[in-house]
Structure formats: C-alpha cells, structure tokens
Design a protein around this motif. Structure first.
Motif, PDB file in Angstrom:
ATOM      1  N   MET A  64       0.836  -1.204   0.000  1.00 20.64           N
ATOM      2  CA  MET A  64       0.000   0.000   0.000  1.00 20.64           C
ATOM      3  C   MET A  64       0.873   1.257   0.000  1.00 20.64           C
ATOM      4  SD  MET A  64      -2.877   1.167   2.808  1.00 20.64           S
ATOM      5  CE  MET A  64      -1.633   1.390   4.091  1.00 20.64           C
ATOM      6  N   THR A  65       1.917   1.250   0.811  1.00 20.03           N
ATOM      7  CA  THR A  65       2.824   2.394   0.860  1.00 20.03           C
ATOM      8  C   THR A  65       3.538   2.590  -0.481  1.00 20.03           C
ATOM      9  OG1 THR A  65       3.182   1.951   3.213  1.00 20.03           O
ATOM     10  CG2 THR A  65       4.764   3.406   2.118  1.00 20.03           C
ATOM     11  N   ALA A  66       3.946   1.474  -1.076  1.00 24.44           N
ATOM     12  CA  ALA A  66       4.633   1.546  -2.376  1.00 24.44           C
ATOM     13  C   ALA A  66       3.712   2.118  -3.448  1.00 24.44           C
ATOM     14  CB  ALA A  66       5.122   0.152  -2.781  1.00 24.44           C
ATOM     15  N   CYS A  67       2.431   1.743  -3.432  1.00 23.24           N
ATOM     16  CA  CYS A  67       1.468   2.260  -4.414  1.00 23.24           C
ATOM     17  C   CYS A  67       1.265   3.765  -4.229  1.00 23.24           C
ATOM     18  CB  CYS A  67       0.146   1.512  -4.301  1.00 23.24           C
ATOM     19  SG  CYS A  67       0.191  -0.160  -4.966  1.00 23.24           S
ATOM     20  N   LEU A  68       1.219   4.199  -2.971  1.00 27.37           N
ATOM     21  CA  LEU A  68       1.052   5.632  -2.714  1.00 27.37           C
ATOM     22  C   LEU A  68       2.255   6.418  -3.237  1.00 27.37           C
ATOM     23  CD1 LEU A  68      -0.431   5.551   0.917  1.00 27.37           C
ATOM     24  CD2 LEU A  68      -1.624   6.238  -1.174  1.00 27.37           C
ATOM     25  N   ILE A  69       3.443   5.888  -3.024  1.00 21.78           N
ATOM     26  CA  ILE A  69       4.648   6.558  -3.528  1.00 21.78           C
ATOM     27  C   ILE A  69       4.663   6.578  -5.048  1.00 21.78           C
ATOM     28  CG2 ILE A  69       7.171   6.406  -3.635  1.00 21.78           C
ATOM     29  CD1 ILE A  69       7.073   5.193  -0.810  1.00 21.78           C
ATOM     30  N   ALA A  70       4.283   5.424  -5.642  1.00 21.64           N
ATOM     31  CA  ALA A  70       4.252   5.346  -7.111  1.00 21.64           C
ATOM     32  C   ALA A  70       3.203   6.286  -7.686  1.00 21.64           C
ATOM     33  CB  ALA A  70       3.980   3.906  -7.537  1.00 21.64           C
ATOM     34  N   GLY A  71       2.077   6.397  -7.034  1.00 28.01           N
ATOM     35  CA  GLY A  71       1.035   7.314  -7.486  1.00 28.01           C
ATOM     36  C   GLY A  71       1.506   8.750  -7.422  1.00 28.01           C
ATOM     37  N   TYR A  72       2.265   9.046  -6.355  1.00 28.18           N
ATOM     38  CA  TYR A  72       2.810  10.399  -6.224  1.00 28.18           C
ATOM     39  C   TYR A  72       3.799  10.700  -7.349  1.00 28.18           C
ATOM     40  CZ  TYR A  72       5.132  14.424  -4.124  1.00 28.18           C
ATOM     41  OH  TYR A  72       5.654  15.667  -3.900  1.00 28.18           O
ATOM     42  N   GLU A  73       4.489   9.652  -7.821  1.00 24.67           N
ATOM     43  CA  GLU A  73       5.449   9.819  -8.909  1.00 24.67           C
ATOM     44  C   GLU A  73       4.788   9.849 -10.278  1.00 24.67           C
ATOM     45  OE1 GLU A  73       8.628  10.429  -8.667  1.00 24.67           O
ATOM     46  OE2 GLU A  73       8.660  10.320  -6.472  1.00 24.67           O
ATOM     47  N   GLY A  74       3.460   9.646 -10.298  1.00 31.21           N
ATOM     48  CA  GLY A  74       2.740   9.776 -11.559  1.00 31.21           C
ATOM     49  C   GLY A  74       2.367   8.477 -12.247  1.00 31.21           C
ATOM     50  N   PHE A  75       2.657   7.347 -11.636  1.00 29.47           N
ATOM     51  CA  PHE A  75       2.269   6.084 -12.250  1.00 29.47           C
ATOM     52  C   PHE A  75       0.747   5.922 -12.187  1.00 29.47           C
ATOM     53  CE2 PHE A  75       6.719   5.378 -11.249  1.00 29.47           C
ATOM     54  CZ  PHE A  75       7.174   4.682 -12.364  1.00 29.47           C
ATOM     55  N   PRO A  76       0.114   5.405 -13.269  1.00 24.92           N
ATOM     56  CA  PRO A  76      -1.354   5.294 -13.312  1.00 24.92           C
ATOM     57  C   PRO A  76      -1.871   4.174 -12.416  1.00 24.92           C
ATOM     58  CG  PRO A  76      -0.387   4.334 -15.295  1.00 24.92           C
ATOM     59  CD  PRO A  76       0.753   4.967 -14.538  1.00 24.92           C
ATOM     60  N   TYR A  77      -3.097   4.350 -11.952  1.00 25.67           N
ATOM     61  CA  TYR A  77      -3.873   3.363 -11.178  1.00 25.67           C
ATOM     62  C   TYR A  77      -3.229   2.986  -9.829  1.00 25.67           C
ATOM     63  CZ  TYR A  77      -5.901   2.780 -15.817  1.00 25.67           C
ATOM     64  OH  TYR A  77      -6.469   3.007 -17.048  1.00 25.67           O
ATOM     65  N   CYS A  78      -2.237   3.710  -9.435  1.00 30.02           N
ATOM     66  CA  CYS A  78      -1.568   3.367  -8.168  1.00 30.02           C
ATOM     67  C   CYS A  78      -2.414   3.758  -6.949  1.00 30.02           C
ATOM     68  CB  CYS A  78      -0.194   4.039  -8.104  1.00 30.02           C
ATOM     69  SG  CYS A  78       0.995   3.281  -9.215  1.00 30.02           S
ATOM     70  N   TYR A  79      -3.068   4.913  -7.018  1.00 30.51           N
ATOM     71  CA  TYR A  79      -3.923   5.312  -5.896  1.00 30.51           C
ATOM     72  C   TYR A  79      -5.088   4.344  -5.724  1.00 30.51           C
ATOM     73  CZ  TYR A  79      -1.439   9.756  -5.452  1.00 30.51           C
ATOM     74  OH  TYR A  79      -0.484  10.718  -5.242  1.00 30.51           O
ATOM     75  N   GLU A  80      -5.643   3.887  -6.854  1.00 33.48           N
ATOM     76  CA  GLU A  80      -6.729   2.912  -6.785  1.00 33.48           C
ATOM     77  C   GLU A  80      -6.239   1.608  -6.155  1.00 33.48           C
ATOM     78  OE1 GLU A  80      -5.859   4.694  -9.299  1.00 33.48           O
ATOM     79  OE2 GLU A  80      -7.607   5.694 -10.199  1.00 33.48           O
ATOM     80  N   SER A  81      -5.034   1.203  -6.544  1.00 31.99           N
ATOM     81  CA  SER A  81      -4.456  -0.019  -5.965  1.00 31.99           C
ATOM     82  C   SER A  81      -4.192   0.166  -4.471  1.00 31.99           C
ATOM     83  CB  SER A  81      -3.153  -0.372  -6.684  1.00 31.99           C
ATOM     84  OG  SER A  81      -3.392  -0.626  -8.056  1.00 31.99           O
ATOM     85  N   ALA A  82      -3.725   1.354  -4.105  1.00 35.15           N
ATOM     86  CA  ALA A  82      -3.476   1.633  -2.686  1.00 35.15           C
ATOM     87  C   ALA A  82      -4.766   1.536  -1.879  1.00 35.15           C
ATOM     88  CB  ALA A  82      -2.855   3.018  -2.535  1.00 35.15           C
TER      89      ALA A  82
END
Length: 593
Positions: free
Chosen positions: A38-56
């Motif tokens: 979950m933490t990794a997805c939040l960081i990835a979402g912050y970096e602009g990767f798609p669908y990461c916030y949804e995954s988080a």
C-alpha cells in the motif's frame, strides 16, 4: 463428573488455540506485506504512475479487513484461554486442590451467624469457595444469600431452582461457555453503578440536533454542484464542514455531559452481549432457565440491544481521538448522532437493563450450584419434604469439602429426638455433624448434594461447633457456648422445626459442671420438633433420657489398630463407643511414655 467429556473438550480447545496462534502469526506477516505494498502504491502514485492510488485503496481495504480478522482471532483466543481456566477449575475441585481458588466469600461472614464458620459456609476452605462460579458482585451476593441456615418459606422456589440446575448438568458445554465468558469480566464486577447511570433520566435536547441528518447530504450536494460548475466558489463547499465542526464545538460541553456515563463503560458490554446471546440462542426445557431466557429475549433482545449499545460506546470512546473527532463532526455531526442514539437507548432499553443483569445473576447462582454435579462422581438432588415433622434421610452421604477419593460415606435416618455421638479423638464425629448440617443447607439452596439419596424437611439449622472466646466482649469460651445454647433453647420455645448440631458440649468447663449442664441443655432441646446431634467424650451422657417420649439414642465412631498403628474407618455405628485413644495419641506426640 464426566471426566471423558471434559478431557475431550479440553483437547479440542487446546487444538483450536494452537491453530489460532498459527493463523495469527500468518495474519501479522500478511498485513505487514499488504502495508508495504500500500505504501509503495502511494509513492508510485505520487510519482505519476497510473492506477496506483486505486491499488493503494484496495490494499488499504484488505489491510483493514485483516486487522479486523486478527482482532476476532484475539478475542477467540482470549475466550479459549478462559474456557481452559474453567476446565482447570473443575479438575482442581474434583482432585481436592480447589483451596487455591481466590474467592472464598469471607466478606459474607456474619458475626451474629455462627453457622457461617461452624459449617465452613464462607471463608478459606469453605462451601462458597468450592462452588462459586459467579464473577459479578450481584451474582456472588445472590449466591451468598442462597447459602442460608434459615430454611426457605416455600419449597416450591427451591424445587424450581433445582430443575434449572438439573438441566444445566445436562448441558455441560453451555456451562463451560457461560463461565468462560464470565471469567473475562473483571473480578467481582459490580454492575450497580452501571445500572444507576443508565437508568438516570436524561435531559431532552432541542431541535437543533436534527441538523445531523443534513450535514453530509448538503455537503455532497454542493460538491456535485461545484463539480458541474453550478457553484463556482469552492469556499462554499469548504464552509459546510467548518460550520458543522463549529456547531459541535459550541455544544461540546453539553454533549460531553450527556455522554459522560458511557465513558465509564468499556469492553464489559461486549462480554455481556456474548453471554446474553449464548443464553438467547438456547432452547431450554426447565421453566427456571426458560424464565431467564425470556427475561433476556422478551419484548426486546438483550443481546441485540447491547450489540448496538456497545458500538455506540466504542464510537464515543473513539471520538476522544482529535482526528476522528474533527472528521466525524465536520462531515457527520457525529456527537449529535451519539447523543440521540444514547437517548434512544435510555428510553427504550435502559428500563430492562436491571432485569437483564438480575437474570444473569440468577444464572451465576445456578452455574455455581451445578458445579457440585460437574465435579463429583456421586450426587443427587434432595427430596424436599413438606411434612412439618423434622426428618433427614441419607444414603452414602459424604462431605463436599473432601475429595471423592478420600471421602467416606455414611447412611443415616433421623426424626425428632436427640442422638448422642461418642468416639475417640480424630474418629470423625465433628466432620460428620458438619457434613450433615452443610448438606441440609445446600439442599435448601437448590443444589445437588454428595449422596446417592437425600431427603429433608424444613428446619432451621443451629450449630455450636467452633466456639471461641472474645476478649473484646469479655466472653470466655464457656460463656460464649452458653449464649449459643441459650439461643437454641429460646428458638425451641417457638416450636418451629430445628436441626441442632453441638460439638463437644460445654468443653470449656470442668467435667462435673459440664455433665450437669449438658444433661439439662440436652433435655431442653429434646422435643418433637427438633433433631439434635451432640458429640461428646462424656460417657455419662449416653444414659440420658428425655422428659417426654422423644427418644434419646446413641451412635459412635471407632478406631482400630494395625501393627500398633491407629486407623479410622469413619463409619457411623449404632450405640455408644467403648474405646478411647488419648493415651495412644499422647505417646505418638512424644508427650507421654
């Protein structure tokens, strides 16, 4: 005691406890991994990767579910640990090591009731300590009240309780569960304050509390209008939760005052919910247990109402967290919801709370009385005789306070009259009269007794067994005993049925005065409405006759010797004793050669 059943239940509980421990470790590892993802997805979402916030968000929901499941495992593990403690309690009582139990009921000893000490009703090594399964103060108070030397006014209530105890003995798993849940409550848990707080009428609140229904809908509606461009200023949307939070702060003092009773209630409510639910889901056969169930599942379900109420208590407890308080009141006016739900409970269910708690207190008494049948190999339910003529009949009677493997049984049949019991030292005279009197007391409480057969009529129990001097009152041992005998004679003048047990009558004075006084006291207590048992070393009392036709009989215990070693069989025999062992005991102690 069905040792096979309890051994099997114990193995099942141990196996489940082991499995829960294993699953708990897996859950801890799993939720740690989910948290990292979950933490990794939040960081990835912050970096602009798609669908990461949804995954988080998905990982958060999984993490939250795993936390809740782990909490359920923790509660189940605590319950199993408590259930195993109940198993151990049964085993200790069956094996004779029950004196380590913490609650001995000493607080119920009464200075004006010598039977409490004479018969080991309360105190260390007492009947109360052996049987008590009550965890709450109200349950213990009710059990102590049931253990009374004063006979009940009506045997119908005792028979009613007997049937409830009898059914519990056919449902050992239910008894285990109820005792296990109860053991999770604080020791001597006093519900009086809880009941008084909940029953106290609450002040009515104004119409402003209806705002709780509008805050979230208005906020969502303005948010939608803003999204579609109808409202162009986002400050309007932001103002709604701010106004809601401000309102909650304005009413915070009043709200906290209303919710104050809930701050004193913790996890006990959830435990009561589990207890009540276990009772409500059981179909009972006896009217005694059915009545308890009806008290809990009558007009409203106690378990369901306490489930809702415990959730309310949890929310009120959580609102102490500043973040939860701000978010809850900003978007929901949560304080107002809590107040209104508490008012609703106070109006609908609070009037039943005392009845629910009293129902559980009675169940605690029944569980305590049933413990005799659950821990003894031989027991029966006494036959209660309504005939006013005093009667006691027992077959294979033994003491509850002596383990099965050590207990010696005796038969007896007594009617109005006096029995002089003689025998050498340590032969069992005192233990026998104490066993008989305490069994009568248990019969009046509605308990099973340690005998193959037992029947008794209604009699007040009087004892003079453990008599001590009282320096503070200036009483010698002899005079203290005189006062007890006097109270027996005074009660006897009412001609109400009595059961009298006197041990070593007038031991505190010289032999000449003792014999003269004993003869007179025994004659006064020998009548058609009393069963009187007197132990003595004075053979002169064996020839005593009454002043009327009421019989005075003799019984005795004997000792025997094997290889110059003294032995006792503790069997009651008819007639007087013809042996003594004082010289032998003096030599054995090294006092006499």
């Amino acid at each position: 005691m069905d040792r096979k059943f309890y051994a099997n239940e114990r193995e099942i509980d141990l196996a489940e406890q082991k499995d829960i421990h294993k699953r708990g470790k897996q859950i801890i590892i799993g939720r740690t991994i989910i948290f990292i993802l979950m933490t990794a997805c939040l960081i990835a979402g912050y970096e602009g990767f798609p669908y990461c916030y949804e995954s988080a968000l998905i990982f958060f929901l999984i993490f939250f579910t795993m936390v809740r499941y782990h909490e359920q495992l923790r509660r189940r593990s605590a319950f199993l640990k408590s259930r195993l403690a109940v198993h151990n309690s049964y085993i200790s009582r069956a094996g004779g090591t029950w004196r380590k139990r913490s609650n001995d009921g000493s607080i119920y000893l009464k200075n004006n009731r010598p039977q409490d000490v004479d018969l080991y009703i309360f105190g260390e090594g007492s009947i109360f300590q052996y049987i008590c399964a009550a965890r709450t103060k109200r349950g213990r108070d009710r059990l102590a009240e049931a253990l009374s030397p004063i006979p009940p006014a009506d045997f119908s209530a005792v028979r009613f309780r007997q049937r409830g105890v009898s059914e519990l003995l056919t449902r050992p798993r239910l008894s285990l569960d109820l005792e296990a849940y109860a053991r999770l409550l604080p020791d001597n848990h006093d519900t009086t304050k809880l009941i008084e707080m909940i029953e106290e009428p609450l002040k009515q609140v104004g119409a402003i509390y209806n705002l709780r229904f509008f805050v979230l809908p208005v906020f969502l509606f303005t948010l939608v209008l803003t999204y579609y461009g109808v409202i162009g200023n986002i400050a309007i949307v932001s103002a709604i939760p701010l106004i809601s939070l401000l309102i909650s702060l304005i009413f915070l003092r009043r709200t906290s005052e209303i919710l104050k009773p809930l701050q004193a209630i913790s996890s006990e409510l959830r435990l009561y919910k589990e207890i009540f639910n276990r009772i409500e889901e059981t179909d009972f056969n006896s009217r005694c247990l059915s009545k308890i169930r009806e008290s809990l599942a009558g007009e409203i379900s106690a378990a369901e109402e306490l489930q809702r109420f415990s959730l309310l208590v949890d929310v009120v407890e959580t609102r102490r967290n500043p973040v939860f308080f701000i978010l809850g009141n900003a978007f929901l006016l949560l304080d107002f919801h809590c107040v209104m739900n508490f008012l609703r409970f106070n109006e609908n269910a609070a009037k039943y709370l005392r009845k629910w708690i009293d129902a559980w207190s009675e169940m605690e008494v029944l569980l305590s009385l049933a413990s005799i049948g659950q821990t003894r190999t031989t027991f029966c339910f006494p036959q209660l005789i309504d005939d006013p003529t005093p009667k006691i009949e027992a077959k294979s009677l033994s003491s509850l306070l002596i383990a099965d493997k050590k207990a010696v049984t005796n038969d007896v049949k007594l009617t109005a009259g006096t029995t002089i019991i003689t025998g050498s030292n340590m032969c069992g005279k005192t233990t026998w009269i104490r066993t008989l009197a305490s069994t009568v007391l248990l019969a009046y409480a509605g308990a099973p007794v340690c005998a193959e057969k037992f029947s008794v009529s209604k009699m007040a129990i009087f004892t003079s067994i453990r008599v001590n001097d009282d320096i503070s009152q200036g009483l010698s041992t002899f005079y203290a005993e005189l006062l007890r005998i006097k109270s027996m004679i005074e009660y006897s003048e009412t001609k109400n049925p009595m059961f009298i047990c006197i041990d070593e009558i007038f031991r505190g004075t010289n032999s000449m005065d003792r014999i003269v006084g004993a003869k007179e006291a025994i004659r006064r207590l020998t009548n058609d409405w009393s069963i009187t048992l007197v132990t003595t070393h004075d053979f002169e009392l064996c020839d005593l006759t009454s002043r009327n036709n009421t019989p005075v009989t003799n019984a005795h215990f004997e000792e025997y010797y094997v290889d110059d070693e003294i032995k006792f069989d503790f069997k009651l025999r008819e007639g007087r004793c013809h042996t003594t062992n004082a010289k032998y005991l003096l030599r054995m102690a090294g006092i006499m050669t």
